[in-house]
Design an enzyme around this catalytic site. Structure first.
Site, PDB file in Angstrom:
ATOM      1  N   SER A   1       0.828  -1.203   0.000  1.00 18.29           N
ATOM      2  CA  SER A   1       0.000   0.000   0.000  1.00 18.29           C
ATOM      3  C   SER A   1       0.857   1.245   0.000  1.00 18.29           C
ATOM      4  O   SER A   1       0.341   2.346  -0.182  1.00 18.29           O
ATOM      5  CB  SER A   1      -0.952   0.001   1.192  1.00 18.29           C
ATOM      6  OG  SER A   1      -0.295  -0.399   2.347  1.00 18.29           O
TER       7      SER A   1
ATOM      8  N   ASN B   1      -5.174   6.061  -0.512  1.00 16.66           N
ATOM      9  CA  ASN B   1      -4.322   6.521   0.590  1.00 16.66           C
ATOM     10  C   ASN B   1      -3.783   7.925   0.347  1.00 16.66           C
ATOM     11  O   ASN B   1      -3.601   8.696   1.289  1.00 16.66           O
ATOM     12  CB  ASN B   1      -3.173   5.539   0.825  1.00 16.66           C
ATOM     13  CG  ASN B   1      -3.670   4.260   1.483  1.00 16.66           C
ATOM     14  OD1 ASN B   1      -4.846   4.162   1.829  1.00 16.66           O
ATOM     15  ND2 ASN B   1      -2.789   3.293   1.652  1.00 16.66           N
TER      16      ASN B   1
ATOM     17  N   HIS C   1      -3.717  -3.784  -5.238  1.00 19.52           N
ATOM     18  CA  HIS C   1      -3.895  -3.321  -3.858  1.00 19.52           C
ATOM     19  C   HIS C   1      -5.309  -3.628  -3.384  1.00 19.52           C
ATOM     20  O   HIS C   1      -6.251  -2.887  -3.668  1.00 19.52           O
ATOM     21  CB  HIS C   1      -3.585  -1.813  -3.775  1.00 19.52           C
ATOM     22  CG  HIS C   1      -3.639  -1.278  -2.394  1.00 19.52           C
ATOM     23  ND1 HIS C   1      -4.111  -0.022  -2.075  1.00 19.52           N
ATOM     24  CD2 HIS C   1      -3.273  -1.830  -1.206  1.00 19.52           C
ATOM     25  CE1 HIS C   1      -4.045   0.154  -0.768  1.00 19.52           C
ATOM     26  NE2 HIS C   1      -3.548  -0.928  -0.223  1.00 19.52           N
TER      27      HIS C   1
END
Ligand code: NAD
Length: 588
Positions: free
Chosen positions: A423, A494, A444
């Site tokens: 990640s 993210n 991911h």
């Protein structure tokens, strides 16, 4: 002087003003709105009528209640028509001069005890207060869009606001069924100061061509459970309003993260203001329609051949979860662990997860047994010899992962695809550890893989088109939504999520809001399933710290540097739920 509120005025009946009229009238108050001219007055009334008709159609309101609600609303083009109101909201465009003029004019016509409230999202309330002769009776009363749905009101007091006025406003908000979170007077208050840098970053990501419009939105909906993706949300907010809000945040904070993105300016100049004009990031069937007319259909990618046997490296939660997802979709899986004990643990986790699915009636008993039978285990990389795809899901450590990619390169067929679930590391670093960088990709998955629908498909500068297409198509066969993006820290989710969490920690550290208030603001104002502090405690403060560090290392922007409070909490061992204490205490 506390005020009994019977009649309410609203100046400006656009996106927010119309919603405020509806909410207030729904609670039985008489409302009068003022618009600039007759045409705007008619448009305002139609906006309210359309919204009420939608509520009836959806069965949220019966026709009698709808007629009653509309009967409470009158309108005018003359501010003097608000003279007998006890409380007047302004909801004119986000321009300070216009708002000051509006308040100065209202001050002239309202009775001395009446309260003046601004719906500004980002401008200083005190500047509007001092444009009147009653700065003590001026509050910020910040509704969220759509005002009829969102439960939050940020109740803003300035240094001059009388406490009794704040109390009256609070009681009024409660009477509307809203939750009032108290805020001091600074640009963006809680929710917008956290939301707009995020929306801005998403706009920039889109403008840079990092990911498709639909993919950015889907990523945040599926990865974070947000009710809308950032670009669709900007269209709902109105791109002109969003531009002005960013501008006001920028003026106060001088932070690049708030500066309106050039693309936003271009849309506004072109008259693409979002849903209200029928075109923004998306095109809509007609102005004010929520129906997207130019949705890009998700490509089927049907031509790509499926993978046969799939290998999974690792025995942690991600590895066993990914093996489960593949096996449930009918794929054969080989799971490789470092020891018999680790493999046993992974198999137990997988079995338990399948049993849970059966007990929740999400899976037939026989399908669970078949899925389990499709997963074999091994200690040797050699057993990946027949695999067409191997997914690595071990600890987030570049050295460990690189070594594994070297092993996989030796052990697998030359045309096998090698994928990593990292990640935060660069996928290309792992590709470089192999002799087949064109066949290395990031897949991911999100935690827990069995539940989360999203998979970011991350291509490097070396990944071939064919491999990317094949992996995306395969992800779809698992019942997941692939989101394609390129190899840079944070990918889509993210990159957008963690700076927002960091901003929330900064806000709390500055003493602007408690974790509970900030969480309430984001849940009730933006419809997020969890507030930032609840999420931080679940993700783990140490994990958050590491992800922010990797974002900072890649982009070198101050915004990504972990907040000092976060660092101190990690050092103190307050890691969130897993350690029993994070921003909240879980010891009881
Ligand atoms: N759009 C959002 O999501 C949102 C959310 C919360 C708060 N706000 C804030 O609410 C306020 C209004 O934003 P909006 O999105 O509803 O804008 P909007 O452009 O949809 O509506 C503004 C309305 O004000 C009217 N108006 C302009 N000048 C006027 C005047 N002198 N007298 C009377 N009416 C006048 C316009 O005709 C228009 O109908 C802004 O301060 C904005 O920051 C917006």
């Amino acid at each position: 002087m506390s005020v009994e509120i019977n009649k309410v005025g609203v100046v400006g009946c656009g996106t927010m003003g119309s919603g405020i009229c509806e909410v207030v009238a729904r609670s039985g108050y008489d409302v009068v709105f003022a618009e600039m001219d007759e045409e705007a007055e008619r448009a305002g009334r139609e906006r309210i009528e359309r919204s009420v008709a939608r509520a009836v159609k959806r069965g949220k309101l019966d026709q009698g209640a709808a007629d009653d609600l509309l009967g409470h609303i009158s309108s005018t083009t003359d501010l003097a028509g608000l003279g007998d109101c006890d409380l007047a909201f302004e909801a004119v465009p986000e321009k300070l001069e216009l708002k000051k003029q509006t308040f100065a004019a209202l001050d002239q016509v309202l009775k001395p005890e009446a309260i003046l409230a601004t719906n500004t999202s980002s401008l200083p309330v005190i500047d509007m207060a001092v444009a009147t002769n009653r700065p003590d009776r001026v509050v910020g009363f910040h509704f969220f869009n759509p005002a009829t749905v969102m439960k939050l009101v940020e109740l803003v007091h300035t240094v001059a606001t009388d406490e009794k006025v704040v109390e009256s406003a609070k009681q009024f908000a409660l009477g509307l069924g809203k939750v009032a979170v108290p805020c001091r007077d600074r640009a963006g208050f809680i929710a917008n100061l956290l939301l707009f840098p995020y929306l801005n970053a998403a706009t920039r990501m889109y403008d840079q061509g990092y990911a498709l419009r639909e993919d950015i939105d889907a990523a945040m909906q599926l990865g974070c459970g947000h009710p809308m993706g950032p670009l669709a949300l900007l269209d709902l907010i109105g791109l002109d309003s969003a531009y002005e809000i960013c501008e006001a945040l920028w003026r106060q904070w001088r932070d690049y993260a708030d500066a309106p993105q050039p693309l936003l300016k271009q849309f506004v100049t072109a008259g693409y203001l979002g849903r209200k004009t029928g075109r923004g990031f998306y095109r809509y069937e007609s102005p004010e329609s929520p129906k997207i007319a130019d949705a890009i259909p998700e490509s089927e990618g049907a031509s790509a051949p499926d993978f046969g046997m799939v290998g999974v490296v690792g025995t942690g939660l991600m590895a066993s979860g990914i093996a489960e997802v593949i096996a449930k979709a009918g794929g054969e899986v080989v799971l490789r662990g470092r020891s018999e004990t680790a493999i046993d643990n992974a198999k137990t986790a997988l079995t338990k997860s399948l049993e849970r699915a059966v007990s929740k009636a999400k899976l037939e008993d026989t399908d669970a047994s078949l899925a389990l039978a499709r997963v074999s285990t091994t200690l040797d990389f050699e057993d990946f010899a027949e695999c067409d795809l191997v997914i690595e899901a071990v600890a987030e450590d570049l050295e460990v992962k690189s070594a594994i990619f070297g092993e996989l390169d030796d052990a697998t067929k030359p045309d096998a695809v090698l994928a990593t679930t990292t990640s935060s590391l660069s996928v290309v670093d792992l590709a470089a550890a192999t002799t087949r960088p064109d066949k290395v990709i990031g897949l991911h998955f999100f935690n827990p893989p069995a539940v989360m629908k999203l998979v970011e498909v991350v291509r490097t500068v070396a990944t071939s088109d064919h491999v990317e297409e094949r992996c995306s198509a395969w992800v779809r066969t698992l019942g997941k939504r692939p989101v394609r993006c390129r190899d840079r820290a944070g990918f889509v989710v993210n990159f957008l999520l963690f700076p927002y969490l960091n901003d929330a920690v900064h806000m709390h550290e500055e003493g602007y809001g408690t974790p509970a208030d900030i969480d309430a603001a984001m849940k009730l104002g933006c419809g997020h399933p969890m507030g930032p502090f609840e999420l931080l405690d679940i993700v783990g403060l140490d994990v958050t710290y590491a992800i922010l560090e990797s974002l900072h290392e890649e982009f070198r922007e101050r915004r990504y540097a972990p907040a000092p409070l976060l660092e101190h909490m990690v050092r103190a061992g307050y890691l969130g739920r897993k350690s029993g204490r994070g921003f909240y205490d879980y010891s009881e």
